[in-house]
Design an enzyme around this catalytic site. Structure first.
Site, short mmCIF file in Angstrom:
data_model
loop_
_atom_site.label_atom_id
_atom_site.label_comp_id
_atom_site.label_asym_id
_atom_site.label_seq_id
_atom_site.Cartn_x
_atom_site.Cartn_y
_atom_site.Cartn_z
CB CYS A 18 -0.85 0.00 1.27
SG CYS A 18 0.18 0.04 2.74
CG HIS A 47 4.03 -5.77 11.53
ND1 HIS A 47 2.88 -5.52 12.23
CD2 HIS A 47 5.05 -5.35 12.32
CE1 HIS A 47 3.18 -4.95 13.39
NE2 HIS A 47 4.48 -4.84 13.46
CG HIS A 81 3.14 -0.45 12.68
ND1 HIS A 81 4.49 -0.71 12.58
CD2 HIS A 81 2.52 -1.35 11.91
CE1 HIS A 81 4.67 -1.76 11.78
NE2 HIS A 81 3.50 -2.16 11.36
CG HIS A 131 -1.31 -3.87 15.83
ND1 HIS A 131 -0.93 -2.66 15.28
CD2 HIS A 131 -1.07 -4.81 14.88
CE1 HIS A 131 -0.51 -2.87 14.04
NE2 HIS A 131 -0.59 -4.16 13.77
CD GLU A 133 -3.24 1.52 13.07
OE1 GLU A 133 -2.87 0.68 12.22
OE2 GLU A 133 -4.34 2.10 13.03
CB THR A 172 -5.52 1.83 9.57
OG1 THR A 172 -4.30 1.17 9.92
CG2 THR A 172 -5.49 3.26 10.02
CB CYS A 202 -6.30 2.49 5.43
SG CYS A 202 -5.52 0.94 5.04
CB SER A 231 -3.01 -6.33 11.81
OG SER A 231 -4.38 -6.22 11.98
CB SER A 275 3.64 -5.21 5.16
OG SER A 275 2.92 -6.26 5.76
FE1 SF4 Z 1 -0.95 0.78 4.49
FE2 SF4 Z 1 -1.41 0.76 7.11
FE3 SF4 Z 1 -1.32 3.06 5.79
FE4 SF4 Z 1 -3.34 1.36 5.38
S1 SF4 Z 1 -2.86 2.48 7.27
S2 SF4 Z 1 -2.24 2.53 3.81
S3 SF4 Z 1 -2.29 -0.62 5.58
S4 SF4 Z 1 0.37 1.61 6.10
#
Ligand code: SF4
Length: 323
Positions: A18, A47, A81, A131, A133, A172, A202, A231, A275
């Site tokens: 992403c 990750h 994260h 986690h 994040e 996310t 996201c 995740s 990832s």
């Molecule tokens: Fe990628 Fe995480 Fe950002 Fe979503 S929140 S775009 S999965 S890095």
């Protein structure tokens, strides 16, 4: 020569990297180019074992805490994260140069949480305990400002101080379906609860889950490329199972494919977490090509064209030539 069995592969699209992961990896690589090794990285930048090992070979040094970094001028990068506010504060107090690779979509959740807090709302964070994040988002505000809810049972059990002044934000990379059930439970108990203007889950998580959901009912098995600590990759395996796929497995590399679970399959779905590099998807397909006569077709459910800028200090210097 023995005739190999036929296998139709449906390649989920979108899959893999992403924009946030791409940016985070670029930040470490550009920092290595600009400042030289070592570049410290607090926590796995993203990750994925292959990505982390590759950056380590180039001179990145991964630590869990700033206290592990010896004094010196080497920069430290914070992972995609996000980090609690105490981490940049700690870096400043140690006179460390830091680069923040927090995904802008995670930062957006941090800003939302801050806004709710300033408006006097008690905040519910939907996410997975432990986690990074979640640790980062909870660490944006003083202890007690955010309550973590992991599932519907948790949503049914919370006792807010003032049900009329409640808001929620989410991690996310959650399951879209599980999260909407948790949100529905919160809304049924607290009709006045404030939510995000736009989904916190996201675009990348949503799109990858949608693609897997579309492919899973059409195939005998699904292979998701990703690391076990990712995740969003784990969610893709769950989504495949729930959408009716008999066998769904997460593999870091082709060498981890459990062939015994794939006996007799004629159709296969392939996806990759946000990832996981495309190179590893190619490796997996190549492993199937060694055993089967494969036919590969992409199943495109969305087209992505999102990219995030790296921090200013890593961008090429713009040279203005006088006319
Ligand atoms: Fe990628 Fe995480 Fe950002 Fe979503 S929140 S775009 S999965 S890095």
């Amino acid at each position: 020569m023995e005739k190999r069995p036929q296998l139709d592969i449906l390649l989920c699209a979108p899959r893999g990297f992403c924009a946030g992961v791409d940016r985070a990896i670029q930040i470490v690589e550009l920092a290595l180019q600009k400042y030289g090794a070592p570049v410290y990285v607090r926590h796995a930048i993203v990750h994925n074992k292959y990505v982390v090992d590759g950056l380590r070979e180039k001179g990145a040094v991964f630590v869990e805490e700033l206290s592990e970094i010896p004094p010196g001028d080497a920069p430290v990068v914070f992972s995609a994260h996000g980090v609690p506010k105490s981490v940049p504060a700690d870096a400043r107090s140690r006179n460390m140069m830091f680069l923040d690779a927090t995904c802008p979509l995670v930062s957006k959740v941090h800003v939302e949480a801050q806004r709710h807090f300033e408006e006097g709302h008690e905040i519910v964070l939907i996410g997975h305990h432990g986690h990074p994040e979640v640790v980062g988002t909870m660490g944006q505000l003083p202890p007690g400002a955010i309550t973590l809810v992991e599932d519907v049972a948790g949503a049914m059990a919370i006792t807010p101080r003032d049900p009329a002044a409640l808001a929620y934000v989410t991690q996310t990379t959650l399951s879209v379906d599980d999260t909407s059930e948790i949100v529905a439970a919160l809304q049924s108990r607290f009709p006045l609860i404030h939510g995000p203007h736009k989904e916190d889950i996201c675009y990348a998580t949503t799109n990858r889950q949608q693609a897997v959901k579309a492919v899973a009912p059409l195939v005998d098995a699904m292979v998701v490329v990703g690391s076990p600590n990712s995740s969003n990759s784990l969610r893709l395996v769950e989504v495949a199972e729930r959408a009716g796929c008999r066998v769904a497995m997460l593999v870091d590399r082709a060498s981890e494919i459990d062939w015994s679970r794939l006996e007799g399959i004629r159709t296969l779905g392939v996806s990759a977490g946000a990832s996981a590099p495309e190179k590893l998807v190619d490796e997996v397909i190549e492993a199937f090509a060694q055993r089967y006569d494969i036919k590969v077709e992409a199943k495109v459910t969305a087209v992505e064209n999102i990219a995030f800028n790296v921090p200013r200090q890593l961008r090429p210097v713009e040279v203005t030539v006088a006319p």
